[in-house]
Design an enzyme around this catalytic site. Sequence first.
Site, PDB file in Angstrom:
ATOM      1  CB  ALA A  12      -0.929  -0.023   1.215  1.00 18.91           C
ATOM      2  NE  ARG A  23      -1.621   8.818  -9.811  1.00 19.77           N
ATOM      3  CZ  ARG A  23      -2.496   8.090 -10.459  1.00 19.77           C
ATOM      4  NH1 ARG A  23      -2.924   8.489 -11.628  1.00 19.77           N
ATOM      5  NH2 ARG A  23      -2.916   6.950  -9.956  1.00 19.77           N
ATOM      6  CD  GLU A  36       6.612  -7.090  -1.444  1.00 23.29           C
ATOM      7  OE1 GLU A  36       6.412  -5.970  -0.970  1.00 23.29           O
ATOM      8  OE2 GLU A  36       6.651  -8.133  -0.739  1.00 23.29           O
ATOM      9  CB  SER A  42      -0.852  -2.594  -5.178  1.00 23.65           C
ATOM     10  OG  SER A  42      -0.024  -1.474  -5.097  1.00 23.65           O
ATOM     11  CB  CYS A  46      -8.127  -4.829   4.385  1.00 25.89           C
ATOM     12  SG  CYS A  46      -6.861  -3.562   4.616  1.00 25.89           S
ATOM     13  CB  VAL A  84      15.962  -4.024   0.847  1.00 24.71           C
ATOM     14  CG1 VAL A  84      17.037  -3.051   1.278  1.00 24.71           C
ATOM     15  CG2 VAL A  84      15.418  -3.644  -0.532  1.00 24.71           C
ATOM     16  CG  ASP A 289       1.029  -1.238   8.694  1.00 22.97           C
ATOM     17  OD1 ASP A 289       0.239  -0.274   8.644  1.00 22.97           O
ATOM     18  OD2 ASP A 289       0.669  -2.434   8.612  1.00 22.97           O
ATOM     19  CG  ASN A 311      -3.778   2.820   0.411  1.00 20.46           C
ATOM     20  OD1 ASN A 311      -3.289   2.593  -0.684  1.00 20.46           O
ATOM     21  ND2 ASN A 311      -4.295   1.868   1.169  1.00 20.46           N
ATOM     22  CD1 TRP A 440     -35.876  12.859  18.308  1.00 17.38           C
ATOM     23  CD2 TRP A 440     -33.957  14.011  18.314  1.00 17.38           C
ATOM     24  NE1 TRP A 440     -36.176  14.164  18.607  1.00 17.38           N
ATOM     25  CE2 TRP A 440     -35.011  14.898  18.619  1.00 17.38           C
ATOM     26  CE3 TRP A 440     -32.657  14.515  18.252  1.00 17.38           C
ATOM     27  CZ2 TRP A 440     -34.806  16.245  18.873  1.00 17.38           C
ATOM     28  CZ3 TRP A 440     -32.463  15.858  18.499  1.00 17.38           C
ATOM     29  CH2 TRP A 440     -33.523  16.720  18.803  1.00 17.38           C
TER      30      TRP A 440
HETATM   31  C1  FAD Z   1      -5.801  -9.748   7.900  1.00 15.36           C
HETATM   32  C2  FAD Z   1      -5.654  -8.251   7.849  1.00 15.36           C
HETATM   33  C3  FAD Z   1      -6.798  -7.451   7.786  1.00 15.36           C
HETATM   34  C4  FAD Z   1      -6.665  -6.054   7.758  1.00 15.36           C
HETATM   35  N1  FAD Z   1      -7.806  -5.289   7.695  1.00 15.36           N
HETATM   36  C5  FAD Z   1      -7.706  -3.937   7.630  1.00 15.36           C
HETATM   37  C6  FAD Z   1      -8.856  -3.119   7.514  1.00 15.36           C
HETATM   38  O1  FAD Z   1      -9.996  -3.630   7.474  1.00 15.36           O
HETATM   39  N2  FAD Z   1      -8.697  -1.768   7.462  1.00 15.36           N
HETATM   40  C7  FAD Z   1      -7.453  -1.175   7.486  1.00 15.36           C
HETATM   41  O2  FAD Z   1      -7.349   0.056   7.407  1.00 15.36           O
HETATM   42  N3  FAD Z   1      -6.329  -1.935   7.580  1.00 15.36           N
HETATM   43  C8  FAD Z   1      -6.427  -3.292   7.665  1.00 15.36           C
HETATM   44  N4  FAD Z   1      -5.287  -4.055   7.732  1.00 15.36           N
HETATM   45  C9  FAD Z   1      -3.977  -3.398   7.828  1.00 15.36           C
HETATM   46  C10 FAD Z   1      -3.432  -3.058   6.453  1.00 15.36           C
HETATM   47  O3  FAD Z   1      -3.399  -4.199   5.646  1.00 15.36           O
HETATM   48  C11 FAD Z   1      -2.029  -2.506   6.629  1.00 15.36           C
HETATM   49  O4  FAD Z   1      -2.098  -1.383   7.472  1.00 15.36           O
HETATM   50  C12 FAD Z   1      -1.423  -2.088   5.294  1.00 15.36           C
HETATM   51  O5  FAD Z   1      -1.262  -3.192   4.450  1.00 15.36           O
HETATM   52  C13 FAD Z   1      -0.069  -1.429   5.536  1.00 15.36           C
HETATM   53  O6  FAD Z   1       0.517  -1.126   4.325  1.00 15.36           O
HETATM   54  P1  FAD Z   1       2.109  -0.955   4.217  1.00 15.36           P
HETATM   55  O7  FAD Z   1       2.390  -0.734   2.780  1.00 15.36           O
HETATM   56  O8  FAD Z   1       2.555   0.031   5.213  1.00 15.36           O
HETATM   57  O9  FAD Z   1       2.691  -2.336   4.738  1.00 15.36           O
HETATM   58  P2  FAD Z   1       2.514  -3.802   4.154  1.00 15.36           P
HETATM   59  O10 FAD Z   1       1.178  -3.970   3.533  1.00 15.36           O
HETATM   60  O11 FAD Z   1       2.895  -4.739   5.244  1.00 15.36           O
HETATM   61  O12 FAD Z   1       3.586  -3.855   3.003  1.00 15.36           O
HETATM   62  C14 FAD Z   1       4.950  -3.855   3.278  1.00 15.36           C
HETATM   63  C15 FAD Z   1       5.611  -4.669   2.204  1.00 15.36           C
HETATM   64  O13 FAD Z   1       7.007  -4.574   2.373  1.00 15.36           O
HETATM   65  C16 FAD Z   1       7.593  -5.809   2.045  1.00 15.36           C
HETATM   66  N5  FAD Z   1       8.897  -5.836   2.689  1.00 15.36           N
HETATM   67  C17 FAD Z   1       9.171  -5.772   4.018  1.00 15.36           C
HETATM   68  N6  FAD Z   1      10.489  -5.782   4.237  1.00 15.36           N
HETATM   69  C18 FAD Z   1      11.072  -5.837   3.020  1.00 15.36           C
HETATM   70  C19 FAD Z   1      12.428  -5.875   2.591  1.00 15.36           C
HETATM   71  N7  FAD Z   1      13.437  -5.844   3.457  1.00 15.36           N
HETATM   72  N8  FAD Z   1      12.673  -5.941   1.265  1.00 15.36           N
HETATM   73  C20 FAD Z   1      11.664  -5.982   0.370  1.00 15.36           C
HETATM   74  N9  FAD Z   1      10.350  -5.957   0.721  1.00 15.36           N
HETATM   75  C21 FAD Z   1      10.070  -5.880   2.028  1.00 15.36           C
HETATM   76  C22 FAD Z   1       6.600  -6.827   2.575  1.00 15.36           C
HETATM   77  O14 FAD Z   1       6.732  -8.068   1.925  1.00 15.36           O
HETATM   78  C23 FAD Z   1       5.260  -6.151   2.288  1.00 15.36           C
HETATM   79  O15 FAD Z   1       4.687  -6.566   1.059  1.00 15.36           O
HETATM   80  C24 FAD Z   1      -5.386  -5.471   7.780  1.00 15.36           C
HETATM   81  C25 FAD Z   1      -4.228  -6.270   7.841  1.00 15.36           C
HETATM   82  C26 FAD Z   1      -4.358  -7.643   7.871  1.00 15.36           C
HETATM   83  C27 FAD Z   1      -3.110  -8.486   7.941  1.00 15.36           C
END
Ligand code: FAD
Length: 468
Positions: A12, A23, A36, A42, A46, A84, A289, A311, A440
């Site tokens: 995300a 863009r 990745e 992407s 969730c 990485v 995250d 996002n 209400w």
């Molecule tokens: C089961 C589940 C349900 C969820 N439901 C919700 C919801 O309903 N609403 C909501 O808002 N959020 C929800 N979330 C949380 C949401 O999915 C995360 O907050 C979001 O995906 C975070 O995005 P991100 O890009 O920060 O991290 P991530 O999605 O964790 O992406 C990080 C990426 O980095 C990659 N990565 C890590 N270290 C390295 C490295 N050293 N080299 C290369 N790649 C690497 C990982 O493989 C991963 O693909 C849910 C999460 C889960 C697990």
Amino acid sequence: MAQRLVVIGGDAAGMAAASQARRRRDRSDLEIVAFERGHHTSYSACGIPYWISGMVADRDQLVARAPATFRDEFDIDVRLRHEVTAIDLDRREVVARDLDRGGEVRERFDDLVYAAGAVPTKPAWADTDMGGVFGVQTLDDAGALRDWLDGDPTPRRAVVVGGGYIGVEMAEALVQRGLSVTLVEKADQPMATVDPDMAALVATAMRGIGIDIRTGVGVTGLDQRDGRVSAVITDDGPVPTDVVVLGLGVRPNTALAEAAGLPVGPSGGIRVDRRMRVVGAPGVWAAGDCVESLHLVSGLPVHVPLGTHANKQGRVAGINLGGGYATFPGVIGTAVTKVCELEVGRTGLRERDATASGFEFVSVVAESTNRAGYYPGARPMTVKLIAERPSGRLLGAQIVGWSEAAKRIDTLAVALWNGMTVDEMTSLDLGYAPPYAPVWDPVLIAARKAVDALDRSRGQTEPVGGHG
Ligand SMILES: Cc1cc2nc3c(=O)[nH]c(=O)nc-3n(C[C@H](O)[C@H](O)[C@H](O)COP(=O)(O)OP(=O)(O)OC[C@H]3O[C@@H](n4cnc5c(N)ncnc54)[C@H](O)[C@@H]3O)c2cc1C
């Protein structure tokens, strides 16, 4: 010569940043390389519970943009299955390992986006080779769980460890697949994201669909038969099972960043400014995250790992990288989830957060219905408001109820975001027609009740609460 942007993490936050930067700047101006370590870009983690339950038929439906889309339409060099392993800020390069073919690559960068997400909590007892123990952090994790559930012998019993929203959603998903489900939670309630009185409503609904909830119970180990998990050992005795799903929360994935000397704040997340620049590290950005955010009500740094923030933060980083101007001001803790038909929403501070932040407050709970009482399908809706006293400013809200409960929290989130008082809220011009609300609205009923509680509280020194 084109500058180069390297992105760590292809979900995300990382891909939102990369696509927003693209863009605004074409390839002749900015080359973008995204690493990745998994098989997907992407994707919607969730959506995992709904793919596990079978409600979403196909894993590909959870992938918003595949790597080929990024390569062909965005001119982004996506390197899947590349992890990485080091960031060298002095030499401005990252080192990545090719997980399938072996070997290392080094990639120079002018700008770096760190978007490595979060690390799921995995206690020592869960670090095992035995079959049938799964996390649900990534699509790869979910794929392994689906294979196990579809396998032979077909699992009939499941234990979910951890009663946060992911544990709750997974428990429901497994019930929908026909498994007999036990949820084990160390705290006294599932859904610690809401106050105990509201969580009790969630627990009742979960029991209503057959989930055996064991609260106040810690897990100490696992048992196996022929290499397959056969029981979860708890301090309340063994719970026989054919599959274990872990939902024990996450922490920011900062190992690489910390090794490179990037700053981490008190919540454990990487410190960024409101344009998502890592503090004290020119040309380095972080989002999702792995970062900490400012809580706009408590004023404290917090780690709130949600896709909605990832996002937005990625987009902000990408716009700024592209030469535009965007900020991420902070969070107020809005979140929604569901247990079958029951919807749960929360925003702002819980009672314990308000107390810890030093607020004086009143808290009220108002019982109402989602529709006019006479309209078919009218069901109970419980709204809790926490308001500062004596000012009356809204500090937090929670809703548990049937249809129209979850998204009603957004009304309260907007009120909270804009610093409204409960008195001002009583006059809000909210929509009314019998299929959608009583005359209400439950939000207005709760606001009126909070105003009454504030009136009663004048001259008192302890927090005032009330049900009705
Ligand atoms: C089961 C589940 C349900 C969820 N439901 C919700 C919801 O309903 N609403 C909501 O808002 N959020 C929800 N979330 C949380 C949401 O999915 C995360 O907050 C979001 O995906 C975070 O995005 P991100 O890009 O920060 O991290 P991530 O999605 O964790 O992406 C990080 C990426 O980095 C990659 N990565 C890590 N270290 C390295 C490295 N050293 N080299 C290369 N790649 C690497 C990982 O493989 C991963 O693909 C849910 C999460 C889960 C697990």
